[in-house]
Design an enzyme around this catalytic site. Structure first.
Site, PDB file in Angstrom:
ATOM      1  N   GLY A  84     -59.228 -11.188 -56.995  1.00 44.73           N
ATOM      2  CA  GLY A  84     -58.168 -12.061 -56.480  1.00 44.73           C
ATOM      3  C   GLY A  84     -57.870 -13.186 -57.455  1.00 44.73           C
ATOM      4  CG  ASP A 119     -62.682 -24.439 -64.450  1.00 45.49           C
ATOM      5  OD1 ASP A 119     -62.055 -23.354 -64.403  1.00 45.49           O
ATOM      6  OD2 ASP A 119     -62.839 -25.086 -65.511  1.00 45.49           O
ATOM      7  CG  ASP A 255     -59.143  -6.964 -62.822  1.00 40.47           C
ATOM      8  OD1 ASP A 255     -59.822  -6.038 -63.297  1.00 40.47           O
ATOM      9  OD2 ASP A 255     -59.224  -8.130 -63.218  1.00 40.47           O
ATOM     10  CG  ASP A 265     -55.854 -10.934 -68.412  1.00 40.44           C
ATOM     11  OD1 ASP A 265     -56.082 -11.664 -69.397  1.00 40.44           O
ATOM     12  OD2 ASP A 265     -56.533 -10.979 -67.375  1.00 40.44           O
TER      13      ASP A 265
HETATM   14  P1  AMP Z   1     -59.346 -12.286 -65.986  1.00 40.28           P
HETATM   15  O1  AMP Z   1     -60.482 -12.256 -66.917  1.00 40.28           O
HETATM   16  O2  AMP Z   1     -58.337 -13.353 -66.305  1.00 40.28           O
HETATM   17  O3  AMP Z   1     -58.720 -10.944 -65.760  1.00 40.28           O
HETATM   18  O4  AMP Z   1     -59.940 -12.728 -64.580  1.00 40.28           O
HETATM   19  C1  AMP Z   1     -60.816 -11.955 -63.808  1.00 40.28           C
HETATM   20  C2  AMP Z   1     -61.079 -12.648 -62.514  1.00 40.28           C
HETATM   21  O5  AMP Z   1     -61.766 -13.885 -62.709  1.00 40.28           O
HETATM   22  C3  AMP Z   1     -59.833 -12.993 -61.716  1.00 40.28           C
HETATM   23  O6  AMP Z   1     -60.172 -12.852 -60.368  1.00 40.28           O
HETATM   24  C4  AMP Z   1     -59.598 -14.435 -62.095  1.00 40.28           C
HETATM   25  O7  AMP Z   1     -58.815 -15.120 -61.145  1.00 40.28           O
HETATM   26  C5  AMP Z   1     -61.026 -14.967 -62.172  1.00 40.28           C
HETATM   27  N1  AMP Z   1     -61.129 -16.142 -63.049  1.00 40.28           N
HETATM   28  C6  AMP Z   1     -61.090 -16.151 -64.398  1.00 40.28           C
HETATM   29  N2  AMP Z   1     -61.234 -17.407 -64.881  1.00 40.28           N
HETATM   30  C7  AMP Z   1     -61.355 -18.226 -63.815  1.00 40.28           C
HETATM   31  C8  AMP Z   1     -61.538 -19.630 -63.641  1.00 40.28           C
HETATM   32  N3  AMP Z   1     -61.612 -20.473 -64.678  1.00 40.28           N
HETATM   33  N4  AMP Z   1     -61.649 -20.100 -62.389  1.00 40.28           N
HETATM   34  C9  AMP Z   1     -61.602 -19.285 -61.323  1.00 40.28           C
HETATM   35  N5  AMP Z   1     -61.412 -17.951 -61.408  1.00 40.28           N
HETATM   36  C10 AMP Z   1     -61.306 -17.418 -62.639  1.00 40.28           C
HETATM   37 MG    MG Z   2     -56.816 -10.657 -65.211  1.00 44.68          MG
END
Ligand code: AMP
Ligand code: MG
Length: 488
Positions: A84, A119, A255, A265
Site C-alpha cells: 500500500g 517515515d 507492486d 517507480d
Molecule cells: P517502493 O520501494 O517505492 O516500491 O516501495 C515499496 C513499499 O514501501 C510501498 O508500500 C511504499 O509505500 C513503502 N515505502 C517506501 N518508502 C517509504 C517511506 N519512507 N515511508 C513509508 N513507506 C515507504
Molecule cells: Mg513502488
C-alpha cells in the site's frame, strides 16, 4: 480543470481516506508547465507559493479527496500481502485535453496506515532524479508515468544521514498495479476483485467494455480473458522500449508493475553503458533477478502472477480457468519475442525481417558483449555510418565481418535504413554519471541550472543539439562502482 475522485469512490476496501502531513516550508523547485497545460491546470492564475502549497499537500485543491491506495506485491519473488501507499497520497484524477483520465499522486507526503516503520517522506535527490528520468523516458518514446512538480519541504529526512526532503507529484494513467489485484486475490475478496476489474476495463480498455455487454454484475469469463490479454499485450511496448534504450528498471516487483503498461517507480533504475545482459546497478538486487537481460522474462513472470489473480473470475473450476488463461501467456511470449526482434531490426535499419536477420542480430549482440561496446554509442555510429563512409574503417575494426554483412543487408535502400535507425537509436540517454553529477551540484548549490541544461538536451534525444555532445560520453569506468537504491 476537470477533477474526479473515481478511485476513492470504489470504497473502503480499496483505500484509506487520509490527508497529507503538512510540511514546514514548501518551495516550488520544478513545475512541468507543458504537462500542467495538458492536464488543464490553470497554473497561470497561481503564484509559485500557491502551487507549492498544493503540490506539497499543505493545501488540497477543492474537489480532490486524498487517499492512500491498498496493494500487495511480490518483492524479489516473495509475496508481501500488505504494502500500500506508505508515503503517497492519490489526490484524485484530472481529465486531460485529449479526454484521458490521469491520476495525480503526491509522493513523500507523509505517513498513512500503510507506512509500517517508514517515515512517509522522500529525499530531494531521488525526487529530482524521478523528474529527470521520467521526462527523459517520455522524450525517448517510452510509455511512462510523469512528474508534474517537485516541491522542497524545508524539512530533513534521515536515510543514514540527514537529507533535504521533497514531495514529488506523479501523473499516471492510473496507479492500478498487478499488486492491487493480488491484494484482493490474497484475501479471497472476489467481490472487490470483480469491482476492480470493471473499473480497470472502463478506465484503460473502454473498447472491451463496448465489445462485451457491460453490467456492474458478474463478468463473463470471455471479458476477463480479453482484459487479461489487453493488459499483457500493453507490457510489450513497455519492456521492448526499455530494451531499445538500455533502461534497467531495477525493481520489477509486481507492486511496481502498472497494468496501464507505463514505467512506474524510478527508485533504483539506471541506464546501461557497455552492453551486457547481466548489467545490474541496484544495491539490493544481489542475484541479478532484475538485470537488463532478465526484464522480458520477469515481465512474463509478473503477468503470470496477474493471471493467477483473475482465475476466480474466469471460472469456478480452477483447472478450467488455467486452461483458458494458458494460451494467452503463450501468445504473450510469442509476441514479445517477435517484437523484440522487430525492435532490434529497426535499430539496424531493417524492415521485412527474415530468419537470416535473426542470426545477424544475435551475432551483433554477442559482439557487443565480447567487445564490451557501449550500447548507445555503437548504434549511433552505425546510424551515422549509413551516411558517412569515414566511420566504416573504425566499425569494421571492432565488428569485423559482421559490419560487411550488415552493410550488404541494408544496401538496397540506405536512406530508408538511416531514417528508421535515426528514429530508434537515441543520440543521448540519461547517463548515470551525468544524472548523478547534476544531482550533486543541485544539492550542493541549491541552484538547478545544471538540471535544466541536462533536461533541455534529454527532451530531444534524437536531435543533435549544440549541447547534446556534453552528455553523450560513456563513463570511463563503465559505472563499475555505481549503485542505486530503492527509497525515493
Ligand atoms: P517502493 O520501494 O517505492 O516500491 O516501495 C515499496 C513499499 O514501501 C510501498 O508500500 C511504499 O509505500 C513503502 N515505502 C517506501 N518508502 C517509504 C517511506 N519512507 N515511508 C513509508 N513507506 C515507504
Ligand atoms: Mg513502488
Amino acid at each position: 480543470m476537470q477533477i474526479s475522485t473515481q478511485y476513492f469512490q470504489l470504497g473502503k476496501a480499496f483505500s484509506e481516506r487520509t490527508s497529507p502531513v503538512p510540511v514546514a516550508k514548501p518551495e516550488l523547485l520544478l513545475f512541468n508547465k507543458v504537462l500542467a497545460s495538458e492536464l488543464k491546470i490553470p497554473y497561470e492564475q497561481y503564484d509559485d507559493e500557491t502551487i507549492a502549497q498544493y503540490f506539497s499537500g499543505n493545501q488540497i485543491i477543492k474537489g480532490f479527496t486524498p487517499i492512500a491506495q491498498a496493494y500487495s506485491g511480490h518483492q524479489f519473488g516473495h509475496f508481501n500481502p500488505q504494502l500500500g501507499d506508505g508515503r503517497a497520497h492519490l489526490l484524485g484524477e484530472l481529465t486531460d485535453t485529449t479526454g484521458q483520465i490521469k491520476d495525480i499522486q503526491l509522493k513523500g507526503s507523509g505517513v498513512t496506515q500503510f507506512s509500517r516503520r517508514g517515515d512517509g517522506r522522500c529525499a530531494l535527490g531521488p525526487a529530482l532524479r524521478e523528474y529527470i528520468m521520467s521526462e527523459a523516458m517520455f522524450a525517448l518514446g517510452v510509455p511512462t508515468t510523469r512528474c508534474l512538480a517537485v516541491v522542497a519541504t524545508g524539512e530533513q529526512v534521515y536515510r543514514e544521514r540527514p537529507y533535504a526532503g521533497a514531495v514529488v507529484t506523479r501523473v499516471a494513467a492510473s496507479h492500478i498495479r498487478v499488486g492491487t489485484f493480488q491484494y484482493f486475490a490474497a484475501r479471497k475478496d472476489t467481490e472487490s476483485l470483480n469491482k476492480l476489474t470493471h473499473f480497470a476495463i472502463a478506465r484503460h480498455f473502454p473498447e472491451i467494455e463496448k465489445e462485451h455487454e457491460s453490467s456492474q454484475g458478474k463478468l463473463s469469463s470471455e471479458k476477463v480473458l480479453t482484459f487479461f490479454n489487453a493488459v499483457a499485450q500493453k507490457q510489450i511496448p513497455l519492456i521492448i522500449s526499455w530494451m531499445r534504450v538500455g533502461f534497467i528498471h531495477g525493481v520489477m516487483n509486481t507492486d511496481n508493475t502498472a497494468i496501464s503498461g507505463e514505467t512506474i517507480d524510478f527508485g533504483p533504475c539506471a541506464m546501461m553503458n557497455n552492453y551486457h545482459r547481466d548489467t545490474v546497478f541496484s544495491s539490493i538486487d544481489k542475484y541479478g533477478r532484475y538485470a537488463f537481460g532478465e526484464q522480458m522474462t520477469i515481465m512474463q513472470w509478473n503477468m503470470t502472477r496477474f493471471a493467477e489473480t483473475l482465475l476466480p473470475l474466469v471460472s469456478d473450476d480452477e483447472e478450467q480457468a488455467v486452461e483458458l488463461m494458458q494460451p494467452l501467456l503463450t501468445k504473450l511470449h510469442q509476441n514479445l519475442t517477435d517484437n523484440y526482434m522487430k525492435m532490434m531490426a529497426a535499430k539496424l535499419g531493417i524492415t521485412n525481417m527474415t530468419s537470416e536477420d535473426h542470426t545477424l542480430i544475435s551475432a551483433l549482440i554477442s559482439l557487443l558483449e565480447e567487445q564490451a561496446l557501449d550500447y548507445t554509442q555503437t548504434f549511433v555510429k552505425l546510424t551515422q555510418s549509413t551516411l558517412d563512409e569515414s566511420l566504416h574503417h573504425e566499425l569494421k575494426a571492432v565488428l569485423g565481418q559482421w559490419f560487411e554483412l550488415w552493410q550488404k543487408r541494408i544496401a538496397v535502400d540506405k536512406t530508408a535504413a538511416h531514417a528508421l535507425m535515426a528514429k530508434n537509436n537515441p543520440l543521448v540517454i540519461p547517463r548515470n554519471h551525468h544524472v548523478e553529477s547534476v544531482l550533486a551540484s543541485c544539492q550542493e548549490s541549491g541552484d538547478l541550472s545544471s538540471l535544466h541544461a541536462l533536461l533541455s538536451v534529454l527532451k530531444q534525444p534524437y536531435q543533435q543539439l549544440e549541447q547534446t555532445i556534453n552528455y553523450q560520453d560513456a563513463p570511463i569506468d563503465n559505472d563499475e562502482n555505481y549503485h542505486t537504491f530503492c527509497g525515493t
